[in-house]
Design a protein around this motif. Structure first.
Motif, PDB file in Angstrom:
ATOM      1  N   ASP A 123     -48.179 -10.771  26.365  1.00 18.40           N
ATOM      2  CA  ASP A 123     -47.450 -10.501  27.605  1.00 18.40           C
ATOM      3  C   ASP A 123     -48.258  -9.582  28.512  1.00 18.40           C
ATOM      4  OD1 ASP A 123     -45.467 -11.983  26.511  1.00 18.40           O
ATOM      5  OD2 ASP A 123     -43.959 -10.400  26.451  1.00 18.40           O
ATOM      6  N   LYS A 124     -48.786  -8.537  27.893  1.00 17.14           N
ATOM      7  CA  LYS A 124     -49.549  -7.547  28.656  1.00 17.14           C
ATOM      8  C   LYS A 124     -50.739  -8.213  29.343  1.00 17.14           C
ATOM      9  CE  LYS A 124     -51.740  -3.578  27.029  1.00 17.14           C
ATOM     10  NZ  LYS A 124     -51.901  -2.597  25.935  1.00 17.14           N
ATOM     11  N   LEU A 125     -51.400  -9.079  28.582  1.00  8.94           N
ATOM     12  CA  LEU A 125     -52.551  -9.795  29.127  1.00  8.94           C
ATOM     13  C   LEU A 125     -52.146 -10.659  30.316  1.00  8.94           C
ATOM     14  CD1 LEU A 125     -55.426 -10.991  29.080  1.00  8.94           C
ATOM     15  CD2 LEU A 125     -54.666 -12.521  27.246  1.00  8.94           C
ATOM     16  N   PHE A 126     -51.113 -11.453  30.142  1.00 10.27           N
ATOM     17  CA  PHE A 126     -50.674 -12.362  31.197  1.00 10.27           C
ATOM     18  C   PHE A 126     -50.143 -11.604  32.418  1.00 10.27           C
ATOM     19  CE2 PHE A 126     -49.730 -16.115  28.131  1.00 10.27           C
ATOM     20  CZ  PHE A 126     -51.085 -16.357  28.045  1.00 10.27           C
ATOM     21  N   ARG A 127     -49.567 -10.435  32.149  1.00 15.75           N
ATOM     22  CA  ARG A 127     -49.026  -9.661  33.246  1.00 15.75           C
ATOM     23  C   ARG A 127     -50.138  -8.985  34.053  1.00 15.75           C
ATOM     24  NH1 ARG A 127     -44.486  -7.745  30.496  1.00 15.75           N
ATOM     25  NH2 ARG A 127     -45.908  -6.264  29.554  1.00 15.75           N
ATOM     26  N   SER A 128     -51.286  -8.838  33.416  1.00 17.20           N
ATOM     27  CA  SER A 128     -52.384  -8.146  34.088  1.00 17.20           C
ATOM     28  C   SER A 128     -53.218  -9.088  34.954  1.00 17.20           C
ATOM     29  CB  SER A 128     -53.281  -7.473  33.054  1.00 17.20           C
ATOM     30  OG  SER A 128     -54.077  -8.434  32.396  1.00 17.20           O
ATOM     31  N   LEU A 129     -52.990 -10.378  34.806  1.00 16.50           N
ATOM     32  CA  LEU A 129     -53.794 -11.337  35.557  1.00 16.50           C
ATOM     33  C   LEU A 129     -53.033 -11.869  36.766  1.00 16.50           C
ATOM     34  CD1 LEU A 129     -55.254 -13.310  32.522  1.00 16.50           C
ATOM     35  CD2 LEU A 129     -56.539 -11.789  34.037  1.00 16.50           C
ATOM     36  N   THR A 130     -53.456 -11.497  37.970  1.00 15.59           N
ATOM     37  CA  THR A 130     -52.808 -12.030  39.172  1.00 15.59           C
ATOM     38  C   THR A 130     -53.415 -13.379  39.511  1.00 15.59           C
ATOM     39  OG1 THR A 130     -54.391 -11.141  40.772  1.00 15.59           O
ATOM     40  CG2 THR A 130     -52.648  -9.666  40.038  1.00 15.59           C
ATOM     41  N   ILE A 131     -52.636 -14.184  40.232  1.00 15.93           N
ATOM     42  CA  ILE A 131     -53.182 -15.506  40.584  1.00 15.93           C
ATOM     43  C   ILE A 131     -54.358 -15.352  41.546  1.00 15.93           C
ATOM     44  CG2 ILE A 131     -51.020 -16.722  40.163  1.00 15.93           C
ATOM     45  CD1 ILE A 131     -50.670 -16.846  43.217  1.00 15.93           C
ATOM     46  N   HIS A 132     -54.385 -14.269  42.273  1.00 15.63           N
ATOM     47  CA  HIS A 132     -55.548 -14.045  43.129  1.00 15.63           C
ATOM     48  C   HIS A 132     -56.810 -13.866  42.290  1.00 15.63           C
ATOM     49  CE1 HIS A 132     -58.342 -11.351  45.436  1.00 15.63           C
ATOM     50  NE2 HIS A 132     -58.168 -12.321  46.301  1.00 15.63           N
ATOM     51  N   GLN A 133     -56.652 -13.182  41.162  1.00 15.61           N
ATOM     52  CA  GLN A 133     -57.803 -12.961  40.281  1.00 15.61           C
ATOM     53  C   GLN A 133     -58.281 -14.239  39.616  1.00 15.61           C
ATOM     54  OE1 GLN A 133     -55.965  -9.953  37.769  1.00 15.61           O
ATOM     55  NE2 GLN A 133     -57.619  -8.512  38.282  1.00 15.61           N
ATOM     56  N   ILE A 134     -57.339 -15.022  39.136  1.00 12.21           N
ATOM     57  CA  ILE A 134     -57.751 -16.141  38.283  1.00 12.21           C
ATOM     58  C   ILE A 134     -57.931 -17.460  39.010  1.00 12.21           C
ATOM     59  CG2 ILE A 134     -56.756 -15.138  36.204  1.00 12.21           C
ATOM     60  CD1 ILE A 134     -54.396 -17.029  36.549  1.00 12.21           C
ATOM     61  N   LEU A 135     -57.451 -17.565  40.258  1.00  6.81           N
ATOM     62  CA  LEU A 135     -57.602 -18.857  40.943  1.00  6.81           C
ATOM     63  C   LEU A 135     -58.648 -18.796  42.060  1.00  6.81           C
ATOM     64  CD1 LEU A 135     -53.926 -20.145  41.104  1.00  6.81           C
ATOM     65  CD2 LEU A 135     -55.686 -20.691  39.449  1.00  6.81           C
TER      66      LEU A 135
END
Lengths: 135, 135
Positions: A123-135
DNA sequence: GTTTAATAAGACTAATTTAGTCCTATTTCA
DNA sequence: TGAAATAGGACTAAATTAGTCTTATTAAAC
């Protein structure tokens, strides 16, 4: 398994498609479906789920479509996954409100707490990744 | 989804069971199956897979059974998951050796790299958790 | 050597979940 | 009022997981 379903893939692709459109106009499901070769009906449902969870907003009617409802920096991977994956917990028995009875193995709790910890880390991992970062 | 299958659950339970046995004797599949209410045949296969990947070692014959083959501090969650989950990648197209052809969507690569990054983070998490820590 | 109880492993079936389709209702602009 | 969009329920097909059945192999004990 641990795989994310097609729905998450489609959701990410759709969000990316919508985010790229910067001319102020909304994007229709058909545009995304055609552009990425995604089954229209399935994509529609994904978009509806994203709308319900306020990740995107929809405009109905003949000029309708979808646009982002938030800043890409404030939407995280967990928002998208939770909108689209009905139960994304890594195991059944760590769901909120589940009791001993829900567990087939009376000794299930031997791994329940450990797995709950793992879930928290994911959860922590997924919560730390914004769509701006990953897309 | 993102769920871990029963096989991983059974593997963790089995490893925990074996680790608790400290009298030097090995543990039989039947003991674990009876103790935890796990289908014997399925558990057997999980134990065989764990054996192949050297997480545990097996002894054949009438006095046979299983015991840990490594220090619990040196076996991590990823070892167990990889032994037991045939493809635990969060999405198809980031497998080693997969090419554009393997992807149904010619625009798949729009989310491929991002998802590969997420996978790496998950790997990192699973690799950092030893069975001693979590069980 | 034969028996016995264990692991090893392949083939198969059942159950569950995911993926995709079909159809109808509702909305809204022209 | 018609056209083209979203909303959403019901259903089917495909894929995956879970579990079962059967047979072979191994090794200790008699």
């Amino acid at each position: 398994m641990l795989k994310l379903s097609k729905k998450t893939e489609y959701a990410l692709m759709a969000v990316k498609f919508i985010a790229k459109k910067t001319d102020g106009n909304s994007v229709t499901a058909k545009e995304i479906s055609d552009g990425y070769n995604i089954p229209y009906d399935l994509l529609s449902k994904v978009l509806q789920q994203l709308t319900k969870k306020k990740v995107i907003k929809s405009f109905q009617g003949i000029k309708g479509g979808y646009s982002l409802s938030k800043d890409p920096n404030s939407v995280t991977l967990i928002d998208i996954i939770r909108a689209v994956e009905p139960n994304y917990q890594i195991t059944e028995c760590i769901k909120d409100g589940s009791t001993e009875k829900d567990c087939t193995h009376f000794n299930c709790c031997m791994i329940r707490d450990p797995l709950a910890k793992v879930q928290k880390e994911i959860d922590k991992l997924f919560r730390s990744l914004t769509i701006h970062q990953i897309l």
